[in-house]
Design a protein around this motif. Structure first.
Motif: not given
Length: 258
Positions: A213-231
């Protein structure tokens, strides 16, 4: 010597080996940082008297940015030959790792000059910290920390992608692939209880009690944060989210070690 004493002695030897590797990583990081400080003084912020040194270093990096990657490829092939033959990978593995580090540094300095050196100021200790995590903590924390570090770099790159599209969008594309592949690999490892089958041989990548679960959350969090940074751009909040998550993971896995 009874069985308990043998196990204790074996554990002590393993701890000594780990400590030696950690010390080598720290020593390597310190040496690289010292060289970067020297380069910054005579290659970037050089004086009139040092201009000839700067020109000579420029020519040197023009050559090293080509030669060192070739050396890495040759050494990597050598390592793979030893691996297929079942021979010890100690010497070829160490030489391959050193050549990779030097090749990356040479290419970054050659193509990005002062920005490359400033990047390496942070990257070198970051890699050393990841090495410490690899040797001292659970393997799953290492994977999460690597993804987190790549995500932090992704936030910075996303904000500057418009000014350097090739590097910016190229890195973001690679990061997207890494996150997706990592999530898929974690799912496969979870399905096989942390074991990966390679050419009929089973290799334990993660322990049976790994917290996926920690690994999946890390993947999701990295994706969301980087997408937010693009915007939104490189907001301090986005850096803070990933740093806070890595600190939470550090506390969690430290407790699990006890």
């Amino acid at each position: 010597m009874n069985k308990k004493e043998q196990q204790k002695a074996q554990r002590a030897r393993e701890e000594d080996i780990v400590l030696t590797k950690v010390l080598w990583w720290i020593l390597g990081a310190v040496v690289l940082e010292a060289l970067l400080l020297l380069l910054n003084k005579v290659y970037v912020n050089f004086t009139t008297e040092q201009v000839y040194i700067a020109v000579a270093l420029q020519g040197m990096f023009n050559v090293l940015s080509i030669v060192l990657p070739i050396c890495f490829v040759v050494l990597l092939i050598w390592t793979l030959v030893f691996w297929r033959a079942g021979r010890s990978l100690c010497l070829p593995g160490v030489l391959t790792g050193i050549s990779l580090v030097l090749a990356v540094c040479a290419v970054v300095i050659h193509y990005f000059y002062d920005k490359g050196i400033n990047f390496l100021y942070i990257a070198v200790p970051a890699v050393a910290v990841l090495a410490l995590i690899y040797y001292l903590y659970q393997r799953e924390f290492f994977f999460a920390a690597v993804l987190g570090a790549l995500g932090l770099l992704g936030v910075k790159v996303a904000a500057q992608a418009a000014s350097s599209p090739l590097v910016g969008y190229g890195y973001l594309s690679v990061l997207a692939v890494i996150v997706v592949v990592a999530a898929v690999c974690f799912r496969m490892l979870q399905a096989h209880k942390g074991v990966w089958n390679i050419k009929g041989k089973s290799k334990e990548i993660l322990p049976k009690n790994a917290n996926y679960a920690m690994l999946y959350v890390t993947c999701a969090l990295v994706a969301v944060v980087v997408i937010a940074a693009c915007v939104l751009g490189a907001l301090a909040l986005l850096y803070g989210v990933l740093v806070a998550w890595l600190l939470i993971l550090a506390v969690y896995y430290t407790v699990r070690l006890m």
